[in-house]
Design an enzyme around this catalytic site. Structure first.
Site, mmCIF file in Angstrom:
data_model
loop_
_atom_site.group_PDB
_atom_site.id
_atom_site.type_symbol
_atom_site.label_atom_id
_atom_site.label_comp_id
_atom_site.label_asym_id
_atom_site.label_seq_id
_atom_site.Cartn_x
_atom_site.Cartn_y
_atom_site.Cartn_z
ATOM 1 N N ARG A 135 0.829 -1.206 0.000
ATOM 2 C CA ARG A 135 0.000 0.000 0.000
ATOM 3 C C ARG A 135 0.871 1.267 0.000
ATOM 4 O O ARG A 135 0.580 2.242 -0.706
ATOM 5 C CB ARG A 135 -0.927 -0.040 1.213
ATOM 6 C CG ARG A 135 -1.959 1.051 1.238
ATOM 7 C CD ARG A 135 -1.480 2.169 2.108
ATOM 8 N NE ARG A 135 -2.380 3.299 2.020
ATOM 9 C CZ ARG A 135 -2.382 4.310 2.858
ATOM 10 N NH1 ARG A 135 -1.529 4.339 3.835
ATOM 11 N NH2 ARG A 135 -3.203 5.291 2.704
ATOM 12 N N SER B 13 -6.015 3.782 -0.621
ATOM 13 C CA SER B 13 -6.056 3.408 0.798
ATOM 14 C C SER B 13 -6.083 1.877 0.868
ATOM 15 O O SER B 13 -5.895 1.199 -0.140
ATOM 16 C CB SER B 13 -7.293 4.028 1.470
ATOM 17 O OG SER B 13 -8.463 3.539 0.855
ATOM 18 N N ASP C 113 -19.291 6.906 6.110
ATOM 19 C CA ASP C 113 -19.662 7.918 7.103
ATOM 20 C C ASP C 113 -19.593 9.282 6.418
ATOM 21 O O ASP C 113 -18.513 9.699 6.005
ATOM 22 C CB ASP C 113 -18.665 7.830 8.265
ATOM 23 C CG ASP C 113 -18.948 8.856 9.322
ATOM 24 O OD1 ASP C 113 -20.118 9.046 9.663
ATOM 25 O OD2 ASP C 113 -17.975 9.468 9.826
ATOM 26 N N SER D 11 -17.598 -2.812 5.653
ATOM 27 C CA SER D 11 -17.704 -1.608 6.471
ATOM 28 C C SER D 11 -16.371 -1.369 7.166
ATOM 29 O O SER D 11 -15.971 -2.155 8.029
ATOM 30 C CB SER D 11 -18.825 -1.809 7.501
ATOM 31 O OG SER D 11 -18.829 -0.755 8.427
ATOM 32 N N ASN D 12 -15.683 -0.329 6.763
ATOM 33 C CA ASN D 12 -14.379 -0.034 7.362
ATOM 34 C C ASN D 12 -14.556 0.893 8.552
ATOM 35 O O ASN D 12 -14.194 2.066 8.509
ATOM 36 C CB ASN D 12 -13.462 0.593 6.305
ATOM 37 C CG ASN D 12 -12.064 0.853 6.842
ATOM 38 O OD1 ASN D 12 -11.697 0.365 7.906
ATOM 39 N ND2 ASN D 12 -11.288 1.636 6.116
ATOM 40 N N GLY E 76 -11.681 -3.655 11.525
ATOM 41 C CA GLY E 76 -11.242 -2.814 12.640
ATOM 42 C C GLY E 76 -10.053 -1.966 12.218
ATOM 43 O O GLY E 76 -9.669 -1.916 11.050
ATOM 44 N N ILE F 243 -6.266 -0.944 11.749
ATOM 45 C CA ILE F 243 -4.972 -1.616 11.599
ATOM 46 C C ILE F 243 -4.060 -1.081 12.697
ATOM 47 O O ILE F 243 -3.893 0.140 12.843
ATOM 48 C CB ILE F 243 -4.352 -1.325 10.218
ATOM 49 C CG1 ILE F 243 -5.253 -1.860 9.109
ATOM 50 C CG2 ILE F 243 -2.948 -1.919 10.114
ATOM 51 C CD1 ILE F 243 -4.856 -1.442 7.707
ATOM 52 N N HIS G 269 -27.641 -17.070 8.194
ATOM 53 C CA HIS G 269 -27.439 -18.496 8.463
ATOM 54 C C HIS G 269 -28.456 -19.377 7.735
ATOM 55 O O HIS G 269 -28.348 -20.599 7.730
ATOM 56 C CB HIS G 269 -27.469 -18.773 9.966
ATOM 57 C CG HIS G 269 -26.530 -19.868 10.376
ATOM 58 N ND1 HIS G 269 -26.208 -20.928 9.552
ATOM 59 C CD2 HIS G 269 -25.830 -20.076 11.516
ATOM 60 C CE1 HIS G 269 -25.363 -21.731 10.157
ATOM 61 N NE2 HIS G 269 -25.109 -21.239 11.362
ATOM 62 N N ASP H 146 -23.601 -21.343 5.703
ATOM 63 C CA ASP H 146 -23.262 -22.020 6.965
ATOM 64 C C ASP H 146 -21.899 -21.540 7.459
ATOM 65 O O ASP H 146 -21.134 -20.885 6.733
ATOM 66 C CB ASP H 146 -23.329 -23.536 6.829
ATOM 67 C CG ASP H 146 -22.395 -24.059 5.761
ATOM 68 O OD1 ASP H 146 -21.327 -23.454 5.550
ATOM 69 O OD2 ASP H 146 -22.725 -25.082 5.123
HETATM 70 N N1 CAO Z 1 -6.990 1.072 9.927
HETATM 71 C C1 CAO Z 1 -5.993 1.924 9.859
HETATM 72 N N2 CAO Z 1 -5.955 2.958 9.005
HETATM 73 C C2 CAO Z 1 -7.007 3.118 8.181
HETATM 74 C C3 CAO Z 1 -8.098 2.236 8.207
HETATM 75 C C4 CAO Z 1 -8.065 1.170 9.114
HETATM 76 N N3 CAO Z 1 -9.042 0.295 9.190
HETATM 77 N N4 CAO Z 1 -8.984 2.656 7.295
HETATM 78 C C5 CAO Z 1 -8.481 3.716 6.725
HETATM 79 N N5 CAO Z 1 -7.271 3.995 7.248
HETATM 80 C C6 CAO Z 1 -6.395 5.076 6.876
HETATM 81 C C7 CAO Z 1 -6.331 5.174 5.369
HETATM 82 O O1 CAO Z 1 -5.401 4.285 4.832
HETATM 83 C C8 CAO Z 1 -5.962 6.618 5.198
HETATM 84 O O2 CAO Z 1 -4.581 6.772 5.477
HETATM 85 P P1 CAO Z 1 -3.671 7.826 4.697
HETATM 86 O O3 CAO Z 1 -4.124 9.162 5.143
HETATM 87 O O4 CAO Z 1 -2.299 7.485 5.091
HETATM 88 O O5 CAO Z 1 -3.904 7.624 3.238
HETATM 89 C C9 CAO Z 1 -6.719 7.296 6.311
HETATM 90 O O6 CAO Z 1 -6.975 6.299 7.292
HETATM 91 C C10 CAO Z 1 -8.041 7.884 5.860
HETATM 92 O O7 CAO Z 1 -8.752 6.887 5.144
HETATM 93 P P2 CAO Z 1 -10.187 7.198 4.503
HETATM 94 O O8 CAO Z 1 -11.234 6.999 5.508
HETATM 95 O O9 CAO Z 1 -10.137 8.544 3.882
HETATM 96 O O10 CAO Z 1 -10.292 6.188 3.283
HETATM 97 P P3 CAO Z 1 -10.673 4.657 3.226
HETATM 98 O O11 CAO Z 1 -10.651 4.355 1.768
HETATM 99 O O12 CAO Z 1 -9.809 3.817 4.066
HETATM 100 O O13 CAO Z 1 -12.168 4.556 3.767
HETATM 101 C C11 CAO Z 1 -14.494 5.018 3.915
HETATM 102 C C12 CAO Z 1 -13.204 5.192 3.116
HETATM 103 C C13 CAO Z 1 -15.583 5.775 3.204
HETATM 104 C C14 CAO Z 1 -14.858 3.572 3.987
HETATM 105 C C15 CAO Z 1 -14.298 5.537 5.345
HETATM 106 O O14 CAO Z 1 -13.878 6.867 5.297
HETATM 107 C C16 CAO Z 1 -15.550 5.494 6.173
HETATM 108 O O15 CAO Z 1 -16.490 6.264 6.015
HETATM 109 N N6 CAO Z 1 -15.575 4.572 7.181
HETATM 110 C C17 CAO Z 1 -16.655 4.501 8.148
HETATM 111 C C18 CAO Z 1 -17.608 3.391 7.816
HETATM 112 C C19 CAO Z 1 -18.723 3.305 8.839
HETATM 113 O O16 CAO Z 1 -19.235 4.300 9.311
HETATM 114 N N7 CAO Z 1 -19.108 2.080 9.194
HETATM 115 C C20 CAO Z 1 -20.138 1.841 10.131
HETATM 116 C C21 CAO Z 1 -21.361 1.360 9.404
HETATM 117 S S1 CAO Z 1 -22.655 0.881 10.481
HETATM 118 O O17 CAO Z 1 -23.162 2.205 11.172
#
Ligand code: CAO
Length: 476
Positions: A285, A300, A343, A393-394, A418, A420, A446, A450
């Site tokens: 990455r 990302s 988000d 979902s990140n 979760g 990293i 489920h 399975d």
């Molecule tokens: N662990 C560590 N670092 C992370 C990470 C993780 N899981 N996810 C993202 N990062 C880092 C990225 O690599 C990026 O690093 P750099 O600034 O060095 O490039 C920085 O954090 C910002 O990432 P980002 O959020 O802008 O981009 P992304 O592509 O990783 O994620 C998105 C995009 C839209 C998935 C995310 O911004 C988001 O909205 N997540 C929340 C999802 C959510 O709300 N889930 C709950 C759903 S149920 O209510």
């Protein structure tokens, strides 16, 4: 963790749409100009329309906005009683349980009455405002929805001083466009037949005329709707302690969440968690991140998580599936339209990246960038919101280790990532070293999936991420 269905809505009243409200007009046209509807509307015009004279009071109704929506919340008025409005002027912002929409006027006139206060719930089919018209509106209806949505072919009279007047008038009747758009074309001496319409069936929209005139340079927005930053609790959040109980109506995205998550609770969820060592992925990455800077694409970790999931889904199609209504058949989806929980300032939105199985890492990253930017501006298109087949979902982008994700119906699986983080682990020689780790929490339906299948899928996904060379070797 809730992932509500969030789809766009539009309003028929946006017939006289602003540039950013093109889709509203398109949806209107879709309904009004379908083959059967055309004839029906024509007869409605003949039978029901009335000539509204200068000074007539017209109730401006909230038309059917589709998606089964019966009511909306009035978020903001842009006008007050006594204000003069023209066609296309913003009247108010409304919010359904699915999206926020601007309502614009289709008349020129003076506002005589507002039927609702801010935060009131307005019913579809009921008047929003009364407008005293500036001029006769031959063919306009006194609020009948179909007539209002229909296009009365009221071509403005063409001055004989217009050199191409006759042919313009003739051509104007051939192109689909609302009277208001025709008027704008006429006022600007634009032959509407020369304008490429970006609406349904080539219909000419206001933005097409403006583009023709060089007043806007953006490409036609095909499926974008005009959501506005929904006012969320976070947007209004005040850090002071409440002095008394506060009643907050369930509106907007929260309402969508209530619906889809209530639906989701009927699903027997199976949970499965694992830890992924992303040491190699972190190196890859970092390299790609630099390349991405040159290419103008933000790389990302998400595109890698997504691509790995798509590759694994190829071997486990039962996770990229949905059941039919009676639960008699499971449909394995050919396309990997992977939803991303996002988000945004307006709350949680879950768009999807279409056909991930056919996209490279860079193409997925570009799509994610586009959706992320659109999400920040609250301008994710309806197309981007529908047709998802699997969700990631990140939540780790915000924080946390494990989650209990809730399946986004009608899909059958979801994964939550979760944060990293570096934690001590043993290397192959048994020495402790700082490993880059991320936890994944899967949930599957489920009834369809399975536990063993989920675990095997997760193992494969993990293998791709822990050994990116294997992932790259399997990409087409
Ligand atoms: N662990 C560590 N670092 C992370 C990470 C993780 N899981 N996810 C993202 N990062 C880092 C990225 O690599 C990026 O690093 P750099 O600034 O060095 O490039 C920085 O954090 C910002 O990432 P980002 O959020 O802008 O981009 P992304 O592509 O990783 O994620 C998105 C995009 C839209 C998935 C995310 O911004 C988001 O909205 N997540 C929340 C999802 C959510 O709300 N889930 C709950 C759903 S149920 O209510």
């Amino acid at each position: 963790m809730a992932v509500p269905e969030v789809v766009s809505v539009v309003d028929d009243n946006i017939c006289a749409a602003q540039t950013t409200q093109v889709i509203s007009a398109m949806f209107l046209l879709q309904r009004c100009y379908s083959a059967g509807a055309g004839a029906r509307l024509a007869s409605l015009r003949r039978l029901q329309t009335t000539s509204i004279a200068y000074g007539s009071l017209v109730p401006f109704k909230l038309s059917d906005i589709g998606e089964g929506i019966a009511e909306v919340q009035v978020k903001e008025w842009h006008v007050k009683v006594g204000d003069r409005v023209n066609q296309f002027d913003n009247i108010c912002e409304v919010q359904s349980d699915k999206a926020a929409v601007s309502i614009t006027s289709r008349y020129d006139g003076v506002i005589k009455k507002l039927y609702y206060n801010v935060d009131d719930v307005a019913k579809v089919g009921q008047p929003l405002i009364d407008i005293e018209l500036d001029e006769d509106l031959e063919g306009a209806s006194t609020g009948d929805q179909d007539s209002q949505a229909s296009e009365a072919p009221k071509t403005p009279a063409i001055s004989s001083s217009t050199p191409t007047g006759a042919s313009v008038q003739q051509n104007h009747t051939k192109k689909l466009a609302t009277p208001a758009v025709r008027r704008i074309a006429m006022e600007n001496k634009v032959n509407i037949s020369h304008v490429t319409g970006s609406g349904k069936d080539g219909r000419v929209l206001k933005e097409d005329v403006m583009r023709f005139l060089g007043q806007i340079t953006t490409a036609p927005s095909d499926t974008s709707y005009t959501p506005h930053a929904a006012s969320t609790p976070s947007a209004k959040w005040q850090p002071s302690a409440l002095k008394e109980d506060q009643i907050v109506p369930v509106r907007g995205y929260t309402r969508a969440m209530v619906k889809s998550m209530s639906e989701a609770l009927k699903i027997p969820h199976f949970g499965y968690n694992d830890e992924i060592n992303v040491d190699s992925l972190v190196i890859l990455r970092n390299q790609l991140k630099h390349v991405g800077k040159e290419r103008g694409v933000k790389m990302s970790y998400m595109p890698m998580f997504i691509k790995a999931a798509s590759l694994a889904l190829t071997k486990f199609p039962m996770l990229n599936a949905s059941a039919d209504e009676k639960f008699e058949n499971i449909i394995y989806k050919a396309s990997h339209n992977i939803c991303i929980a996002m988000d945004t300032p307006g709350g949680l939105v879950v768009p999807n990246i279409k056909n991930c199985e056919q996209r490279s890492l860079w193409e997925i990253a570009e799509e994610l960038n586009r959706l992320h930017e659109a999400g920040k501006r609250q301008q994710i298109s309806r197309d981007d919101l529908i047709g998802g087949t699997f969700t990631l979902s990140n939540i780790g982008a915000i924080g946390g280790t494990y989650a209990s994700p809730v399946i986004f119906p009608p899909q059958v699986a979801i994964g939550a990532l979760g944060k990293i983080e570096k934690l001590p682990r043993f290397d192959r020689d048994g020495k402790v070293y700082p490993a880059n780790l991320v936890k994944v929490s899967w949930a599957a339906d489920h009834r369809v999936v399975d536990g063993a299948t989920m675990a095997r899928f997760s193992n494969l996904w993990k293998e791709y991420l822990e050994n990116p060379m294997i992932m790259l070797s399997e990409m087409r």
